[in-house]
Design a protein around this motif. Structure first.
Motif, PDB file in Angstrom:
ATOM      1  N   GLU A  33       0.585  -0.994  -0.472  1.00  0.00           N
ATOM      2  CA  GLU A  33       0.223   0.054  -0.127  1.00  0.00           C
ATOM      3  C   GLU A  33       1.022   1.173  -0.086  1.00  0.00           C
ATOM      4  O   GLU A  33       0.622   2.616  -0.443  1.00  0.00           O
ATOM      5  CB  GLU A  33      -1.080   0.130   1.150  1.00  0.00           C
ATOM      6  CG  GLU A  33      -2.082  -0.731   1.216  1.00  0.00           C
ATOM      7  CD  GLU A  33      -2.540  -1.305   2.175  1.00  0.00           C
ATOM      8  OE1 GLU A  33      -2.774  -1.687   2.753  1.00  0.00           O
ATOM      9  OE2 GLU A  33      -3.974  -0.395   2.818  1.00  0.00           O
ATOM     10  N   SER A  49      -7.769  -4.934  -7.425  1.00  0.00           N
ATOM     11  CA  SER A  49      -8.670  -4.387  -5.756  1.00  0.00           C
ATOM     12  C   SER A  49      -8.292  -3.056  -5.872  1.00  0.00           C
ATOM     13  O   SER A  49     -10.030  -2.881  -4.942  1.00  0.00           O
ATOM     14  CB  SER A  49      -7.743  -4.803  -4.592  1.00  0.00           C
ATOM     15  OG  SER A  49      -7.856  -3.997  -4.158  1.00  0.00           O
ATOM     16  N   ARG A  50      -8.124  -1.985  -6.117  1.00  0.00           N
ATOM     17  CA  ARG A  50      -7.970  -0.880  -6.132  1.00  0.00           C
ATOM     18  C   ARG A  50      -9.020   0.187  -7.020  1.00  0.00           C
ATOM     19  O   ARG A  50      -9.011   0.926  -7.549  1.00  0.00           O
ATOM     20  CB  ARG A  50      -7.414   0.216  -5.940  1.00  0.00           C
ATOM     21  CG  ARG A  50      -6.499   0.009  -4.466  1.00  0.00           C
ATOM     22  CD  ARG A  50      -7.254   1.023  -3.410  1.00  0.00           C
ATOM     23  NE  ARG A  50      -7.119   2.334  -3.852  1.00  0.00           N
ATOM     24  CZ  ARG A  50      -6.981   3.148  -3.076  1.00  0.00           C
ATOM     25  NH1 ARG A  50      -5.794   2.738  -1.881  1.00  0.00           N
ATOM     26  NH2 ARG A  50      -6.361   4.405  -3.246  1.00  0.00           N
ATOM     27  N   ASN A  51      -9.390  -0.875  -7.890  1.00  0.00           N
ATOM     28  CA  ASN A  51     -10.347  -0.582  -9.573  1.00  0.00           C
ATOM     29  C   ASN A  51      -9.356   0.087  -9.760  1.00  0.00           C
ATOM     30  O   ASN A  51      -9.168   1.849 -10.946  1.00  0.00           O
ATOM     31  CB  ASN A  51     -11.239   0.278  -9.571  1.00  0.00           C
ATOM     32  CG  ASN A  51     -12.596  -1.382  -9.199  1.00  0.00           C
ATOM     33  OD1 ASN A  51     -12.778  -2.472  -9.728  1.00  0.00           O
ATOM     34  ND2 ASN A  51     -13.017  -1.210  -8.132  1.00  0.00           N
ATOM     35  N   ALA A  52      -7.981   0.556  -9.998  1.00  0.00           N
ATOM     36  CA  ALA A  52      -7.175   1.530 -10.535  1.00  0.00           C
ATOM     37  C   ALA A  52      -6.950   1.200 -12.279  1.00  0.00           C
ATOM     38  O   ALA A  52      -6.946   0.199 -12.559  1.00  0.00           O
ATOM     39  CB  ALA A  52      -5.489   1.347 -10.073  1.00  0.00           C
ATOM     40  N   LEU A  73      -0.751   6.619  -6.914  1.00  0.00           N
ATOM     41  CA  LEU A  73      -2.566   6.355  -6.769  1.00  0.00           C
ATOM     42  C   LEU A  73      -3.176   7.112  -6.047  1.00  0.00           C
ATOM     43  O   LEU A  73      -4.088   7.644  -6.786  1.00  0.00           O
ATOM     44  CB  LEU A  73      -3.005   5.226  -5.542  1.00  0.00           C
ATOM     45  CG  LEU A  73      -2.539   3.453  -6.567  1.00  0.00           C
ATOM     46  CD1 LEU A  73      -3.121   2.774  -5.306  1.00  0.00           C
ATOM     47  CD2 LEU A  73      -3.668   3.481  -7.397  1.00  0.00           C
ATOM     48  N   ASN A  74      -2.193   7.821  -5.512  1.00  0.00           N
ATOM     49  CA  ASN A  74      -3.053   9.546  -5.153  1.00  0.00           C
ATOM     50  C   ASN A  74      -2.747  10.656  -6.181  1.00  0.00           C
ATOM     51  O   ASN A  74      -3.751  11.431  -5.989  1.00  0.00           O
ATOM     52  CB  ASN A  74      -1.721  10.385  -3.743  1.00  0.00           C
ATOM     53  CG  ASN A  74      -1.885   9.575  -2.508  1.00  0.00           C
ATOM     54  OD1 ASN A  74      -2.999   8.468  -1.974  1.00  0.00           O
ATOM     55  ND2 ASN A  74      -1.572   9.131  -1.549  1.00  0.00           N
ATOM     56  N   TYR A 133      -3.460  -5.648  -5.782  1.00  0.00           N
ATOM     57  CA  TYR A 133      -3.294  -4.858  -5.422  1.00  0.00           C
ATOM     58  C   TYR A 133      -4.091  -3.426  -5.833  1.00  0.00           C
ATOM     59  O   TYR A 133      -5.376  -2.674  -5.759  1.00  0.00           O
ATOM     60  CB  TYR A 133      -3.194  -3.735  -3.969  1.00  0.00           C
ATOM     61  CG  TYR A 133      -3.165  -2.990  -3.948  1.00  0.00           C
ATOM     62  CD1 TYR A 133      -4.155  -3.050  -2.720  1.00  0.00           C
ATOM     63  CD2 TYR A 133      -2.609  -1.076  -4.088  1.00  0.00           C
ATOM     64  CE1 TYR A 133      -4.396  -1.827  -1.709  1.00  0.00           C
ATOM     65  CE2 TYR A 133      -2.049  -0.355  -2.707  1.00  0.00           C
ATOM     66  CZ  TYR A 133      -3.579  -0.883  -1.639  1.00  0.00           C
ATOM     67  OH  TYR A 133      -3.906  -0.007  -1.037  1.00  0.00           O
ATOM     68  N   LEU A 134      -3.834  -3.131  -7.211  1.00  0.00           N
ATOM     69  CA  LEU A 134      -4.126  -2.212  -8.039  1.00  0.00           C
ATOM     70  C   LEU A 134      -5.145  -2.218  -8.831  1.00  0.00           C
ATOM     71  O   LEU A 134      -6.185  -1.396  -8.535  1.00  0.00           O
ATOM     72  CB  LEU A 134      -2.863  -1.581  -9.027  1.00  0.00           C
ATOM     73  CG  LEU A 134      -1.265  -1.150  -8.925  1.00  0.00           C
ATOM     74  CD1 LEU A 134      -0.294  -1.737  -9.908  1.00  0.00           C
ATOM     75  CD2 LEU A 134      -2.023   0.222  -8.147  1.00  0.00           C
ATOM     76  N   ASP A 163       0.963   3.950  -3.370  1.00  0.00           N
ATOM     77  CA  ASP A 163      -0.103   5.425  -2.834  1.00  0.00           C
ATOM     78  C   ASP A 163       0.119   6.396  -3.635  1.00  0.00           C
ATOM     79  O   ASP A 163      -0.873   7.096  -4.327  1.00  0.00           O
ATOM     80  CB  ASP A 163       0.179   5.395  -1.066  1.00  0.00           C
ATOM     81  CG  ASP A 163      -0.947   4.563  -0.508  1.00  0.00           C
ATOM     82  OD1 ASP A 163      -2.132   4.204  -0.766  1.00  0.00           O
ATOM     83  OD2 ASP A 163      -0.705   4.835   0.855  1.00  0.00           O
ATOM     84  N   ASP A 183      -4.537  10.015  -8.451  1.00  0.00           N
ATOM     85  CA  ASP A 183      -5.694   9.574  -9.080  1.00  0.00           C
ATOM     86  C   ASP A 183      -5.926   9.994 -10.601  1.00  0.00           C
ATOM     87  O   ASP A 183      -7.297  10.638 -10.803  1.00  0.00           O
ATOM     88  CB  ASP A 183      -6.731  11.333  -7.975  1.00  0.00           C
ATOM     89  CG  ASP A 183      -7.900  10.712  -8.104  1.00  0.00           C
ATOM     90  OD1 ASP A 183      -7.625   9.230  -8.645  1.00  0.00           O
ATOM     91  OD2 ASP A 183      -8.366  11.249  -7.479  1.00  0.00           O
TER      92      ASP A 183
END
Ligand SMILES: C[S@@+](CC[C@H](N)C(=O)[O-])C[C@H]1O[C@@H](n2cnc3c(N)ncnc32)[C@H](O)[C@@H]1O
Length: 321
Positions: A64, A99-102, A71-72, A96-97, A68, A74
């Motif tokens: 994470e 799971s975050r729908n990145a 991902l931050n 992980y990406l 971060d 956005d």
């Protein structure tokens, strides 16, 4: 897959150059053909090869924090990976990406077409929706071409201590390419093997089962296969050694007798004195202080260092100034 680009020459040219030089040497990137890729996967599973396990631990416990910053932002981005290999550790990040729908596209780059093909197939199975573009290329070649460039920010991965496969001077050149390949504000995550007990380091390159020996000897086997050579592998000894001051673990192939080897495909032969050696690989270890200096000199600012519980390995996150 697209864009093959060899750093200097073809396998035949590099073998000719390396075996004609004094001292003799062969570029380590040629370890990785279909047989070498499999042997390297066996090395990664060896108890002595702590590098993979430690980087795996870092990813599993700190994914994470590692992701971060990108991902931050956005916004959609590219995940670019130099020397991706089988992507074992990267898959932790991909999971992980997802799971975050990145919204991102993955660009694995490797000089070995066979390992890229294996990676492409396994990604189709494990991440069917993932947008993947495999590029068969060298580190330098891909960083100059920037085929992933679509105006989106990038997170460039350079894992597994791949940077350690270069001398300090060459590493600066690779970092210079990394600076050229990254746009302002892009993130770079580099896996670095740290200086530690010299015995622990040496054991990782000299296992009792002889897997690292076979990996090193595979260079000669490849010469036999691809250049119609007559090298007797039993007449060469795998010899790794570690210098705790330079942090360089160097592997050699030592000819156990005076001999001539013939490469029929090139119509060339090469003489070896008894105990003459071929330098095949460097695996350089660093201190975190040396790495900080790298970032500064290379035009990056250090964002965060991630280490495992024993401080054996570090993944350093930098941002291009
Ligand atoms: C030590 S393995 C590491 C693989 C993966 N990054 C990991 O951490 O498990 C190095 C990988 O980089 C590739 N490689 C080695 N030299 C390269 C070069 N100069 N350009 C592109 N790929 C290279 C090899 O084919 C191999 O798959």
């Amino acid at each position: 897959m697209s864009s093959k680009n060899l750093d200097f020459g073809t396998f035949a040219q590099d073998v000719m150059l390396g075996l004609s030089a004094s001292p003799k040497s062969l570029p380590s990137k040629y370890f990785y053909n279909a047989k070498g890729d499999k042997l390297f996967q066996k090395i990664m599973a060896m108890p002595e090869y702590y590098l993979t396990k430690k980087e795996f631990e870092i990813f599993e416990t700190q994914y994470e924090l590692i992701l971060d910053p990108i991902l931050n932002l956005d916004q959609p981005f590219n995940l670019v990976e130099l020397g991706a290999g089988d992507g074992l550790k990267t898959k932790i990040l991909l999971k992980y990406l997802k799971s975050r729908n990145a919204d991102f596209e993955y660009f694995p780059i490797d000089f070995s077409g066979s390992v890229l093909q294996e990676l492409e197939e396994s990604l189709k199975d494990e991440f069917p929706d993932l947008s993947v573009t495999c590029l068969e290329d060298t580190y330098r070649g891909s960083l100059v071409k920037r085929l992933w460039d679509n105006g989106k920010p990038n997170l460039i991965l350079f894992l597994g201590s791949n940077l350690g496969n270069f001398s300090q001077e060459e590493a600066f050149d690779i970092l210079d390419h990394l600076r050229i390949g990254a746009a302002h504000g892009d993130f770079v995550l580099i896996g670095i093997d740290l200086k530690k007990d010299p015995q622990t380091i040496l054991d990782a390159y000299h296992d009792p089962e002889g897997i690292t020996r076979d990996f090193n000897l595979n260079l000669l086997d490849r010469i036999n296969q691809e250049l119609d050579g007559d090298i007797d592998l039993n007449t060469f000894k795998h010899w790794p050694c570690y210098d705790p001051i330079s942090g360089e673990c160097r592997s050699y192939l030592v000819s156990l007798k005076k001999q001539k080897i013939n490469l029929k495909a090139l119509d060339q032969s090469f003489d070896f004195e008894a105990f003459e050696s071929v330098f095949t690989e460097i695996s350089k270890k660093y201190s975190l202080k040396e790495i900080e200096q790298f970032a500064e000199k290379g035009g990056f600012e250090s964002v965060q260092n991630f280490t495992d519980s024993e401080n054996y390995f570090a993944d350093v996150l930098w941002r291009r100034k």
